[in-house]
Design an enzyme around this catalytic site. Structure first.
Site, PDB file in Angstrom:
ATOM      1  N   TYR A 144       0.870  -1.187   0.000  1.00 45.35           N
ATOM      2  CA  TYR A 144       0.000   0.000   0.000  1.00 45.35           C
ATOM      3  C   TYR A 144       0.898   1.225   0.000  1.00 45.35           C
ATOM      4  O   TYR A 144       1.990   1.201  -0.551  1.00 45.35           O
ATOM      5  CB  TYR A 144      -0.962  -0.071   1.195  1.00 45.35           C
ATOM      6  N   LYS A 160     -20.626 -20.231 -10.953  1.00 45.06           N
ATOM      7  CA  LYS A 160     -19.835 -20.076 -12.174  1.00 45.06           C
ATOM      8  C   LYS A 160     -18.411 -19.651 -11.828  1.00 45.06           C
ATOM      9  O   LYS A 160     -17.432 -20.164 -12.392  1.00 45.06           O
ATOM     10  CB  LYS A 160     -20.490 -19.027 -13.065  1.00 45.06           C
TER      11      LYS A 160
END
Length: 474
Positions: A112, A167
């Site tokens: 970060y 899926k």
């Protein structure tokens, strides 16, 4: 309680062992159609004990009778009845994991701020670096508006989420593709296109799913034209690819050339249009589409412009009438419609050694028991009969190949190559009337499809990267 998509339950009971024996409970469950497959003691005790019984049911409809029988046994307190399918879905079926740990300030500063800033600027200077420096190179959006979910119809985006999560699981488990469900609370094609275009920088591919016809055609076309990443409507193209794979092998069994057969396609929606287009590209010259109003032909102008284009490309002899009329002398029947539309009398009027792919789910256009005495090769979309034509055979390998080649699109050549790759998994020694297509867990399928897709992407010039395993003469 109503069971959905499953035939087993977990029954939690509290037993007073001084008032009832475990054998009496087992007997009551067995008498009412249940079969205990697992027993878990949740809270033991000298007198009172809590147990979970996993019970398999021959028919989901018996659950109410069974639970009522358990509830009325003296000494038994029925605490809860849980459908195992519902339990599996609690809290959703997918989650996000970090690839690297963050254990100290140095880790934090690199993943970060401030370290991430230079990575951001590198991508700002060259957007293509997003494919190497972010999740984009291996991430697919599974996009649906919930208007055509399985056989359930327009059930909306919230109810579509379990299917889209499933899926995403298949993408990951079968092809190591990171996929995320995006269910949109709009049916407006303009809004859907705008939203997908706006989120596209996050993803390396877009899998459109369960969007009703005819809007799905326009949505896919516009996204393909405006995005430089693969856009693939699986209900159309995944179905078409697997169907062609099965037909390639079925025709080998009956010894008929693909350019000399008569094919009748029943159900000209999204899947029917895509399957017909794929068959025409593969060499079929005599294909007739049938919908609820009969055969589609050039003598009629249809409100659906997609049908007008379909009519121009099919039915060369201009046949008219209902399904029972045009099925005469057909070599292949392909059903993408609804149950009980085809009958044994229709099959008897087909050509010698007929091939029937009855793909309506959950109930095919003709019952296998009715068709099998008269057909040479029979296939459905169901897993409880041989020759299941399942999209799972196509989309994981197709996206794996497209992502690895960093393809700008999934073109028709890549789809045809994928179909032939799936068909090739079944060897000459294995090929027979009951085995024309590999199973969904065959570990050869994804690598074969991936390889075929990558090679075709390179050959047709849509690849922007040659994977390392294709750089040595492949």
């Amino acid at each position: 309680m109503r069971l959905v998509g499953g035939s087993s339950v977990i029954i939690r009971v509290e037993m007073d062992k001084q008032a009832v024996t475990f054998g009496e409970l087992v007997s009551a469950i067995g008498t009412n159609g249940g079969d205990i497959v697992a027993i878990d003691v949740i809270q033991p005790g000298k007198r009172m004990e809590i147990r979970d019984l996993t019970v398999s049911l021959p028919d989901p409809q018996v659950v109410d009778r069974l639970t009522e029988a358990v509830r009325t046994i003296p000494g038994i307190r029925l605490i809860n009845v849980s459908d195992r399918t519902f339990l599996l879905h609690l809290g959703g079926k997918i989650q996000v994991h970090s690839k690297v740990p963050i254990k100290n300030r140095d880790d934090l500063s690199r993943v970060y701020t401030p370290g991430v800033a230079k990575v951001c600027m590198a991508i700002h200077e060259d957007a293509n670096k997003a494919f190497s420096l972010t999740i984009r190179r291996n991430t697919v959006a599974v996009v649906s508006d919930g208007t055509a979910v399985l056989g359930l119809g327009d059930i909306g985006p919230y109810a579509a989420m379990p299917v889209m999560e499933g899926k995403a699981m298949l993408f990951k488990e079968l092809a190591d593709v990171d996929a995320f469900p995006i269910c949109l609370d709009t049916k407006d094609p303009d809004e859907i296109v705008a939203i997908v275009k706006a989120i596209a920088p996050t993803f390396g591919g877009i899998n459109l799913e369960d969007i009703a016809s005819p809007r799905c055609f326009d949505i896919e076309r516009r996204l393909r034209e405006s995005l430089d990443i693969p856009v693939f409507h699986d209900d159309q193209h995944g179905t078409a690819i697997v169907l062609l794979a099965g037909l390639i092998n079925a025709l080998q069994i009956v010894g008929k050339p693909i350019d000399q057969i008569k094919v009748v396609v029943c159900g000209i929606g999204a899947a029917g249009i895509a399957c017909s287009s794929m068959l025409l590209r593969a060499g079929v010259t005599n294909l007739i589409g049938v919908d609820k109003d009969g055969a589609i032909h050039r003598g009629v102008h249809y409100e659906n412009e997609v049908w007008n284009e379909f009519a121009r490309q099919t039915n060369p002899s201009g046949e008219t009438g209902r399904l029972s009329d045009v099925i005469q002398d057909a070599d292949v029947f392909i059903g993408l419609s609804r149950p009980r539309l085809l009958h044994s009398e229709d099959v008897k009027r087909m050509n010698k050694d007929p091939i029937v792919f009855a793909m309506a789910n959950p109930e095919p256009e003709i019952a296998p028991e009715e068709a099998l005495p008269y057909v040479r090769v029979f296939a459905t979309g169901r897993s409880d009969y041989p020759n299941q034509l399942n999209n799972v055979l196509a989309f994981p390998g197709i996206f794996r190949g497209a992502l690895d080649a960093r393809a700008s699109t999934i073109n028709e050549e890549m789809k045809l190559a994928a179909a032939r790759a799936i068909a090739s998994i079944v060897s000459e020694q294995e090929l027979n009337e009951h085995y024309i297509i590999p199973g969904v867990f065959n570990d050869k399928v994804v690598p074969a499809v991936r390889r075929a897709v990558v090679l075709e992407a390179i050959r047709t010039g849509v690849s922007r990267k040659v994977p390392s395993d294709f750089r040595k003469g492949d």
